[in-house]
Design a protein around this motif. Sequence first.
Motif, PDB file in Angstrom:
ATOM      1  N   SER A   1       0.820  -1.210   0.000  1.00 53.98           N
ATOM      2  CA  SER A   1       0.000   0.000   0.000  1.00 53.98           C
ATOM      3  C   SER A   1       0.851   1.256   0.000  1.00 53.98           C
ATOM      4  O   SER A   1       0.359   2.341  -0.273  1.00 53.98           O
ATOM      5  CB  SER A   1      -0.912   0.000   1.234  1.00 53.98           C
ATOM      6  OG  SER A   1      -0.128  -0.022   2.413  1.00 53.98           O
ATOM      7  N   THR A   2       2.171   1.110   0.322  1.00 54.00           N
ATOM      8  CA  THR A   2       3.044   2.274   0.357  1.00 54.00           C
ATOM      9  C   THR A   2       3.784   2.484  -0.965  1.00 54.00           C
ATOM     10  O   THR A   2       4.647   3.321  -1.053  1.00 54.00           O
ATOM     11  CB  THR A   2       4.073   2.127   1.494  1.00 54.00           C
ATOM     12  OG1 THR A   2       4.830   0.926   1.280  1.00 54.00           O
ATOM     13  CG2 THR A   2       3.413   2.095   2.837  1.00 54.00           C
ATOM     14  N   ALA A   3       3.445   1.679  -1.995  1.00 59.51           N
ATOM     15  CA  ALA A   3       4.143   1.794  -3.276  1.00 59.51           C
ATOM     16  C   ALA A   3       3.937   3.184  -3.870  1.00 59.51           C
ATOM     17  O   ALA A   3       2.870   3.761  -3.769  1.00 59.51           O
ATOM     18  CB  ALA A   3       3.639   0.731  -4.240  1.00 59.51           C
ATOM     19  N   SER A   4       5.014   3.717  -4.471  1.00 56.96           N
ATOM     20  CA  SER A   4       4.929   5.034  -5.102  1.00 56.96           C
ATOM     21  C   SER A   4       3.947   5.012  -6.258  1.00 56.96           C
ATOM     22  O   SER A   4       3.775   4.007  -6.921  1.00 56.96           O
ATOM     23  CB  SER A   4       6.317   5.420  -5.600  1.00 56.96           C
ATOM     24  OG  SER A   4       6.213   6.493  -6.502  1.00 56.96           O
ATOM     25  N   MET A   5       3.353   6.162  -6.521  1.00 53.77           N
ATOM     26  CA  MET A   5       2.456   6.273  -7.666  1.00 53.77           C
ATOM     27  C   MET A   5       3.233   6.361  -8.967  1.00 53.77           C
ATOM     28  O   MET A   5       2.649   6.359 -10.030  1.00 53.77           O
ATOM     29  CB  MET A   5       1.566   7.504  -7.511  1.00 53.77           C
ATOM     30  CG  MET A   5       0.443   7.343  -6.502  1.00 53.77           C
ATOM     31  SD  MET A   5      -0.663   5.986  -6.910  1.00 53.77           S
ATOM     32  CE  MET A   5      -1.424   6.655  -8.393  1.00 53.77           C
ATOM     33  N   ASN A   6       4.569   6.469  -8.910  1.00 52.64           N
ATOM     34  CA  ASN A   6       5.336   6.682 -10.126  1.00 52.64           C
ATOM     35  C   ASN A   6       5.228   5.511 -11.105  1.00 52.64           C
ATOM     36  O   ASN A   6       4.837   5.699 -12.248  1.00 52.64           O
ATOM     37  CB  ASN A   6       6.795   6.963  -9.775  1.00 52.64           C
ATOM     38  CG  ASN A   6       6.963   8.330  -9.148  1.00 52.64           C
ATOM     39  OD1 ASN A   6       6.653   9.339  -9.755  1.00 52.64           O
ATOM     40  ND2 ASN A   6       7.428   8.352  -7.911  1.00 52.64           N
ATOM     41  N   SER A   7       5.576   4.302 -10.655  1.00 54.75           N
ATOM     42  CA  SER A   7       5.472   3.164 -11.578  1.00 54.75           C
ATOM     43  C   SER A   7       4.012   2.785 -11.803  1.00 54.75           C
ATOM     44  O   SER A   7       3.606   2.457 -12.916  1.00 54.75           O
ATOM     45  CB  SER A   7       6.266   1.963 -11.053  1.00 54.75           C
ATOM     46  OG  SER A   7       5.645   1.409  -9.918  1.00 54.75           O
ATOM     47  N   GLU A   8       3.221   2.849 -10.744  1.00 58.36           N
ATOM     48  CA  GLU A   8       1.800   2.548 -10.897  1.00 58.36           C
ATOM     49  C   GLU A   8       1.151   3.575 -11.817  1.00 58.36           C
ATOM     50  O   GLU A   8       0.301   3.237 -12.651  1.00 58.36           O
ATOM     51  CB  GLU A   8       1.099   2.553  -9.535  1.00 58.36           C
ATOM     52  CG  GLU A   8       1.442   1.355  -8.671  1.00 58.36           C
ATOM     53  CD  GLU A   8       0.659   1.358  -7.366  1.00 58.36           C
ATOM     54  OE1 GLU A   8      -0.383   2.044  -7.294  1.00 58.36           O
ATOM     55  OE2 GLU A   8       1.095   0.676  -6.421  1.00 58.36           O
ATOM     56  N   GLY A   9       1.549   4.843 -11.662  1.00 60.69           N
ATOM     57  CA  GLY A   9       1.012   5.895 -12.520  1.00 60.69           C
ATOM     58  C   GLY A   9       1.376   5.665 -13.981  1.00 60.69           C
ATOM     59  O   GLY A   9       0.566   5.905 -14.885  1.00 60.69           O
ATOM     60  N   PHE A  10       2.603   5.180 -14.228  1.00 63.31           N
ATOM     61  CA  PHE A  10       3.032   4.895 -15.596  1.00 63.31           C
ATOM     62  C   PHE A  10       2.182   3.780 -16.195  1.00 63.31           C
ATOM     63  O   PHE A  10       1.696   3.888 -17.329  1.00 63.31           O
ATOM     64  CB  PHE A  10       4.513   4.505 -15.603  1.00 63.31           C
ATOM     65  CG  PHE A  10       5.109   4.396 -16.976  1.00 63.31           C
ATOM     66  CD1 PHE A  10       5.700   5.489 -17.577  1.00 63.31           C
ATOM     67  CD2 PHE A  10       5.076   3.197 -17.675  1.00 63.31           C
ATOM     68  CE1 PHE A  10       6.254   5.401 -18.859  1.00 63.31           C
ATOM     69  CE2 PHE A  10       5.611   3.095 -18.949  1.00 63.31           C
ATOM     70  CZ  PHE A  10       6.207   4.203 -19.537  1.00 63.31           C
ATOM     71  N   LEU A  11       1.985   2.709 -15.435  1.00 62.70           N
ATOM     72  CA  LEU A  11       1.170   1.588 -15.928  1.00 62.70           C
ATOM     73  C   LEU A  11      -0.284   2.004 -16.086  1.00 62.70           C
ATOM     74  O   LEU A  11      -0.966   1.580 -17.031  1.00 62.70           O
ATOM     75  CB  LEU A  11       1.293   0.388 -14.982  1.00 62.70           C
ATOM     76  CG  LEU A  11       2.686  -0.263 -14.924  1.00 62.70           C
ATOM     77  CD1 LEU A  11       2.720  -1.381 -13.884  1.00 62.70           C
ATOM     78  CD2 LEU A  11       3.090  -0.806 -16.291  1.00 62.70           C
ATOM     79  N   ASN A  12      -0.772   2.836 -15.170  1.00 60.12           N
ATOM     80  CA  ASN A  12      -2.144   3.358 -15.309  1.00 60.12           C
ATOM     81  C   ASN A  12      -2.296   4.182 -16.582  1.00 60.12           C
ATOM     82  O   ASN A  12      -3.312   4.101 -17.274  1.00 60.12           O
ATOM     83  CB  ASN A  12      -2.515   4.221 -14.094  1.00 60.12           C
ATOM     84  CG  ASN A  12      -2.957   3.385 -12.901  1.00 60.12           C
ATOM     85  OD1 ASN A  12      -3.597   2.344 -13.071  1.00 60.12           O
ATOM     86  ND2 ASN A  12      -2.604   3.826 -11.712  1.00 60.12           N
ATOM     87  N   ALA A  13      -1.248   4.978 -16.884  1.00 64.20           N
ATOM     88  CA  ALA A  13      -1.290   5.804 -18.096  1.00 64.20           C
ATOM     89  C   ALA A  13      -1.283   4.926 -19.346  1.00 64.20           C
ATOM     90  O   ALA A  13      -1.995   5.210 -20.319  1.00 64.20           O
ATOM     91  CB  ALA A  13      -0.115   6.781 -18.109  1.00 64.20           C
ATOM     92  N   LEU A  14      -0.478   3.858 -19.329  1.00 60.06           N
ATOM     93  CA  LEU A  14      -0.487   2.919 -20.459  1.00 60.06           C
ATOM     94  C   LEU A  14      -1.859   2.287 -20.624  1.00 60.06           C
ATOM     95  O   LEU A  14      -2.378   2.160 -21.739  1.00 60.06           O
ATOM     96  CB  LEU A  14       0.573   1.827 -20.260  1.00 60.06           C
ATOM     97  CG  LEU A  14       2.036   2.201 -20.484  1.00 60.06           C
ATOM     98  CD1 LEU A  14       2.936   1.010 -20.191  1.00 60.06           C
ATOM     99  CD2 LEU A  14       2.269   2.684 -21.917  1.00 60.06           C
ATOM    100  N   TRP A  15      -2.451   1.878 -19.503  1.00 64.05           N
ATOM    101  CA  TRP A  15      -3.797   1.276 -19.545  1.00 64.05           C
ATOM    102  C   TRP A  15      -4.802   2.268 -20.121  1.00 64.05           C
ATOM    103  O   TRP A  15      -5.682   1.903 -20.909  1.00 64.05           O
ATOM    104  CB  TRP A  15      -4.213   0.855 -18.138  1.00 64.05           C
ATOM    105  CG  TRP A  15      -5.608   0.307 -18.069  1.00 64.05           C
ATOM    106  CD1 TRP A  15      -5.992  -0.993 -18.286  1.00 64.05           C
ATOM    107  CD2 TRP A  15      -6.808   1.026 -17.765  1.00 64.05           C
ATOM    108  NE1 TRP A  15      -7.355  -1.122 -18.151  1.00 64.05           N
ATOM    109  CE2 TRP A  15      -7.888   0.108 -17.834  1.00 64.05           C
ATOM    110  CE3 TRP A  15      -7.082   2.358 -17.450  1.00 64.05           C
ATOM    111  CZ2 TRP A  15      -9.205   0.478 -17.581  1.00 64.05           C
ATOM    112  CZ3 TRP A  15      -8.401   2.732 -17.214  1.00 64.05           C
ATOM    113  CH2 TRP A  15      -9.439   1.803 -17.278  1.00 64.05           C
TER     114      TRP A  15
END
Length: 474
Positions: free
Chosen positions: A315-329
Amino acid sequence: MESMLQEEGSSSVTSSPLQFFSMMSLSPSIGSPYPWHRELKSEERGLRLIHLLLTCANHVAAGSVENANIILEQISQLASPDGDTMQRIAAYFTEALADRILKTWPGLHRALNSTRIVMVSEEILVQKLFFELFPFMKVAYILTNQAIVEAMEGEKMVHIIDLNAAEPAQWIALLQVLSARPEGPPHLRITGVHQQKEVLDQMAHKLTEEAEKLDIPFQFNPVVSKLENLDFDKLRVKTGEALAVSSILQLHSLLALDDEALRRKSPLLSKNSNAIYLQKVLLMNQNTLGDLLEKDMVNGYSPSPDSASSSPASSTASMNSEGFLNALWGLSPKVMVVTEQDSNHNGSTLMERLLEALYSYAALFDCLESTVSRASMERLRIEKMLFGEEIKNIIACEGAERKERHEKMDKWIQRLDLPGFANVPLSYYGMLQARRFLQSYGCEGYRMREENGCVMICWQDRSLFSVTAWRSRK
């Protein structure tokens, strides 16, 4: 259920460094240097080098520079960048451990590296050597292209985003396949992302030239950017075009941003984490390092007190990599094909990463030992400029500086599932093409394994790269 896509055969490789791991005990203690070190047989020397590297890493992790220096001196009597496989591996791991020690004196480290220049031409050369000397990228290209061709069947406007546009061979092959479509080729646009403009210029020239030969309507859209700084608006995704994304050995570098965000939230990490991990390893009911590593390949490491945060579901993961994958999605690709190193080099402790990296790079160096002369300058270049630099990054670096955060396929499945990607099984025909290519490669050590529609590219039984395909789950 796993199935082997390539026929099993006994390897022609003898005295593989991978065998050393199943022959040695885990005790890291080692005696003082002996004058007969250089007279050791290859097998004995390999075992001693592994003992010394583990001992040295333990001293480095504990901050015992004096003891680490003594062990480094012993290793220098045995290791050699132009020797046998274990001598070569030891030379680069020794350099990485020494570099980690030097980083504790930032001024000294900066002074020693202040005049170091890496030429773009050298980076291009080493990537070309990796493409030529190993079959891994060729297999990844075959599987990626076939997944794209199948997903784009009947489409008239096709847009491909290449997150590492460095090798035109992949897209030249795709252009040739698309030109032979019964319904005629589509209008093709490729957006290439790379941080070097020269690389993108070469890519644009070669692909445009090939498209003109084949009479395919084609555009190349270059985006000069590091992956972590990518402006998605520059990808210029348009309504009405069918989108595909190709990511080859890129996504793992984004995990450094997660680690940096985590460090800002939890600045006080345990100073004893490496010692705790090694102590736990030594107390485990295992007789050999090989047994330990083989078990961990199946079950994954039991997390040490400070390594639980490496879970992608944290739950403490940065939004940076998740944000990148979200943007790809959010781009809604019809297919996204991801190739990554299938190794666990993102552990939070030095000892975790060293043990895993020793095993992984032993396999890669073993590939070269089986196919390329020890005197080859091409071999020396790729070992020093590619593998040596990766090893140094894994061992010597921390925080945002540590980019080579390779993870196993099951973790990537978790990471890609979170933003809403659904796994698409790679087709039988794509796997058949890749298998035939490997069989024609002329070295029986290379194998492929299929797991639930995903492909693992292996050396012997050691998985080194994974290829998976995805689509946006709406």
